[in-house]
Design an enzyme around this catalytic site. Structure first.
Site, short mmCIF file in Angstrom:
data_model
loop_
_atom_site.label_atom_id
_atom_site.label_comp_id
_atom_site.label_asym_id
_atom_site.label_seq_id
_atom_site.Cartn_x
_atom_site.Cartn_y
_atom_site.Cartn_z
N LYS A 155 0.90 -1.16 0.00
CA LYS A 155 0.00 0.00 0.00
C LYS A 155 0.94 1.21 0.00
CE LYS A 155 -2.07 3.54 2.08
NZ LYS A 155 -1.77 4.39 0.93
N HIS A 156 1.13 1.75 -1.19
CA HIS A 156 2.06 2.88 -1.28
C HIS A 156 1.31 4.17 -0.97
CE1 HIS A 156 5.89 4.49 -2.04
NE2 HIS A 156 6.26 3.75 -3.06
N ALA A 157 2.06 5.25 -0.73
CA ALA A 157 1.43 6.55 -0.45
C ALA A 157 0.52 6.92 -1.62
CB ALA A 157 2.50 7.61 -0.23
N SER A 158 -0.58 7.57 -1.30
CA SER A 158 -1.61 7.87 -2.31
C SER A 158 -1.07 8.66 -3.49
CB SER A 158 -2.74 8.68 -1.68
OG SER A 158 -3.40 7.90 -0.74
N GLY A 207 6.67 5.61 7.85
CA GLY A 207 5.86 6.83 7.71
C GLY A 207 5.89 7.61 9.00
N SER A 208 4.85 8.40 9.21
CA SER A 208 4.82 9.28 10.38
C SER A 208 4.54 8.49 11.65
CB SER A 208 3.76 10.35 10.18
OG SER A 208 2.51 9.71 10.00
N GLU A 229 9.02 2.04 11.03
CA GLU A 229 10.10 3.01 10.78
C GLU A 229 9.43 4.37 10.69
OE1 GLU A 229 13.09 2.20 10.88
OE2 GLU A 229 13.31 0.13 10.23
N LEU A 230 9.59 5.20 11.73
CA LEU A 230 8.75 6.40 11.83
C LEU A 230 9.57 7.70 11.75
CD1 LEU A 230 6.40 4.90 14.58
CD2 LEU A 230 6.22 4.72 12.08
N CYS A 263 13.42 11.13 6.79
CA CYS A 263 13.27 10.79 8.22
C CYS A 263 14.59 11.02 8.96
CB CYS A 263 12.83 9.34 8.37
SG CYS A 263 13.88 8.19 7.47
P1 NAP Z 1 2.44 9.29 6.42
O1 NAP Z 1 1.42 10.32 6.19
O2 NAP Z 1 2.48 8.59 7.72
O3 NAP Z 1 2.25 8.22 5.22
C1 NAP Z 1 3.05 7.06 5.12
C2 NAP Z 1 2.17 5.91 4.63
O4 NAP Z 1 1.24 5.59 5.66
C3 NAP Z 1 1.32 6.26 3.41
O5 NAP Z 1 1.18 5.11 2.62
C4 NAP Z 1 0.00 6.68 4.02
O6 NAP Z 1 -1.08 6.53 3.14
C5 NAP Z 1 -0.10 5.72 5.19
N1 NAP Z 1 -0.90 6.21 6.31
C6 NAP Z 1 -1.02 7.48 6.75
N2 NAP Z 1 -1.83 7.51 7.84
C7 NAP Z 1 -2.19 6.25 8.09
C8 NAP Z 1 -3.03 5.64 9.07
N3 NAP Z 1 -3.60 6.34 10.02
N4 NAP Z 1 -3.21 4.31 9.02
C9 NAP Z 1 -2.60 3.58 8.06
N5 NAP Z 1 -1.82 4.08 7.11
C10 NAP Z 1 -1.60 5.40 7.11
O7 NAP Z 1 3.89 9.82 6.21
P2 NAP Z 1 4.43 10.72 5.01
O8 NAP Z 1 4.00 12.11 5.22
O9 NAP Z 1 4.07 10.06 3.72
O10 NAP Z 1 6.00 10.57 5.22
C11 NAP Z 1 6.68 11.38 6.10
C12 NAP Z 1 6.91 10.72 7.43
O11 NAP Z 1 7.51 9.46 7.26
C13 NAP Z 1 7.89 11.54 8.24
O12 NAP Z 1 7.49 11.55 9.58
C14 NAP Z 1 9.19 10.77 8.07
O13 NAP Z 1 10.12 11.01 9.07
C15 NAP Z 1 8.70 9.35 8.04
N6 NAP Z 1 9.67 8.45 7.40
C16 NAP Z 1 10.33 7.55 8.16
C17 NAP Z 1 11.30 6.73 7.60
C18 NAP Z 1 12.08 5.75 8.44
O14 NAP Z 1 12.75 4.88 7.86
N7 NAP Z 1 12.04 5.82 9.76
C19 NAP Z 1 11.58 6.81 6.23
C20 NAP Z 1 10.87 7.74 5.47
C21 NAP Z 1 9.92 8.54 6.07
P3 NAP Z 1 -1.72 7.77 2.34
O15 NAP Z 1 -0.67 8.32 1.47
O16 NAP Z 1 -2.86 7.16 1.61
O17 NAP Z 1 -2.15 8.76 3.39
#
Ligand code: NAP
Length: 457
Positions: A155-158, A207-208, A229-230, A263
């Site tokens: 399930k990749h980002a939208s 993700g976040s 990995e957040l 991240c």
């Molecule tokens: P995000 O909003 O959390 O989205 C990441 C993925 O999770 C997307 O596929 C998103 O889908 C999905 N998602 C969002 N909310 C969700 C929920 N409540 N339940 C299930 N799935 C959900 O993060 P982002 O803005 O794309 O990426 C930035 C964040 O990722 C930053 O905080 C960054 O530090 C972190 N990150 C961490 C790492 C690591 O390795 N630790 C690497 C890269 C990024 P949708 O697109 O459909 O919303």
């Protein structure tokens, strides 16, 4: 159910529209992937590895095309996209070369005639991935998990469904059995539904922190393992005996990679008061050599932010921090564009706990300088965060640097005199609200396996 859209962050054009799967289509697709599991896990590991060698080659052949796709969907400068794709090929090669060794049975001498540990795959693994490294995040999950014998749904980002489709296409192109890796075209509201599916055995989310908490809660309710990995707010501690050129180079590279949307970006520069004014001069000088611009142009080192909401959120975090006493000591030009999501490179000084620039994750090209009176205050400021992903320390005393990186800094990785980055050979993961579990290295391949005892009388 609304369609998913890719919007070019450089100009606001819609570059792709993707209808979402219905629940019935989702169930059908996951069932098809599950039905492939028995075949895939029984293919000798040598042959599973071979497919990842083919993937590495296929990525190399098409990397220009994929770098353009990333630039179009999420604004990554082309040369950085090429770097990301090289790394994807590397992680495929790395696990193809080492997977068999990492997963070999381990004999343990007991009172049995034979006793050993084996590593068995779990089944369908759900990967929920972010847009910021649209290819890398997927391959660093897929290579170890699938070489271990699992099958996967993504399930990749939208906003990067074009990249998701391209990745699925690569698996088909290299001839991996159909349905061992499939893309689920859904938004985040459907993730809980997928986690509940009985065929899905575990979840990897990058993700976040808020998404991680939500997924962990759901997965916990149905007792499925998660690797998370957040977010991060990596501190770069610059001590008074540091080589300032090295420190400044690392702070700038660490902060601006992927237009600051990483991240493990260098989010807080914690600088000893004795060298702060010299550090500030050098960092302004170095930031001034960067260029914010169209990701398709060679001279651009920083592209647009991923979308308007992200740009606006960063602007608010900066404004609030300035209201609370932070000083804006550098601001770059940006392209004159009404529709492009460009945010200037900025450097804030006098950043303190309590300000968004200290307490929150700044996901964009804004460097924050925090003054430390001495080494011990620097370490304490570095750890004053809910996050714990990466951290770096700059000093000419290597033994002291190792001690601080290893023992003092609360993070999944501690770097000495360099900027934090991932490497297929080294484990990658966070502590505190940066998540749990590991990716990469021999540790990452063991996250989605049943570590099984076999005992023979
Ligand atoms: P995000 O909003 O959390 O989205 C990441 C993925 O999770 C997307 O596929 C998103 O889908 C999905 N998602 C969002 N909310 C969700 C929920 N409540 N339940 C299930 N799935 C959900 O993060 P982002 O803005 O794309 O990426 C930035 C964040 O990722 C930053 O905080 C960054 O530090 C972190 N990150 C961490 C790492 C690591 O390795 N630790 C690497 C890269 C990024 P949708 O697109 O459909 O919303």
């Amino acid at each position: 159910m609304s369609d998913l859209r890719s919007i070019n962050p450089s100009n606001g054009d819609i570059v792709g529209v993707y209808p979402q799967l219905s629940e019935q289509e989702l169930n059908q697709l996951i069932a098809e992937v599950n039905s492939e599991f028995d075949l895939w896990r029984r293919i000798p590991i040598k042959d599973r590895c071979k497919y990842f060698k083919y993937l590495a080659e296929a990525i190399q052949i098409r990397k220009d095309e994929f770098a353009r796709l990333m630039a179009l969907e999420m604004g990554k400068p082309l040369f950085q996209g090429i770097g990301e794709l090289d790394k994807c090929a590397w992680v495929c090669d790395y696990y193809a070369d080492n997977g068999e060794k990492f997963l070999a049975d381990q004999t343990i001498k007991t009172d049995a005639s034979d006793s050993y540990v084996s590593f068995q795959p779990l089944g369908v693994i759900l990967a929920v991935m972010p847009w910021n490294f649209p290819f890398w995040q997927v391959f660093r999950f897929a290579a170890p998990s699938m070489i271990a014998g699992n099958v996967a749904v993504l399930k990749h980002a939208s906003n990067v469904q074009g990249c998701a489709d391209a990745i699925e296409g690569l698996f088909i192109e290299v001839g991996i059995p159909n349905n061992t890796f499939r893309n689920l075209t859904i938004d985040s509201s459907k993730v809980d539904y997928v986690i509940e599916n009985p065929f899905v055995k575990a979840v990897s989310l990058t993700g976040s922190t808020s998404a991680g908490k939500s997924v962990a809660q759901k997965a916990g309710s149905v007792l499925k393992k998660t690797v998370l990995e957040l977010g991060g707010s990596d501190p770069y501690v610059v001590l008074k005996d540091a080589d300032l050129d090295i420190a400044v180079d690392s702070c700038v590279s660490g902060r601006l990679l992927n237009s600051g949307q990483s991240c493990i970006a260098a989010k807080r520069f914690i600088v000893d008061i004795n060298i702060q004014s010299e550090f500030e001069k050098k960092i302004i000088n170095k930031m001034n050599k960067q260029k914010v611009g169209d990701p398709f142009l060679d001279k651009s080192t920083v592209g647009p932010m991923v979308n308007k909401a992200a740009k606006d959120e960063l602007a608010i975090q900066v404004l609030k921090s300035i209201d609370q006493g932070a000083k804006l000591i550098y601001e770059s030009d940006i392209p004159k564009s009404k529709t492009g999501c460009y945010h200037p490179i900025m450097v804030l000084s006098n950043v303190k706990p309590g300000m968004p620039a200290f307490d929150e994750e700044l996901f964009g090209p804004v460097g924050c300088i925090i003054t430390a009176q001495d080494e011990s205050e620097a370490i304490s400021l570095a750890n004053q965060t809910v996050y714990g992903l990466g951290a770096a320390v700059f000093t000419s005393d290597i033994e002291k640097g190792k001690e601080i990186a290893n023992i003092e800094l609360e993070a999944g990785a501690g770097f000495v005199n360099d900027f934090v980055r991932s490497d297929p050979r080294l484990p990658f993961g966070g502590v505190k609200e940066s998540g749990y579990g590991n990716e990469l290295s021999s540790y990452g391949i063991l996250e989605f396996v049943n570590i099984k005892t076999v005992y023979v009388r």
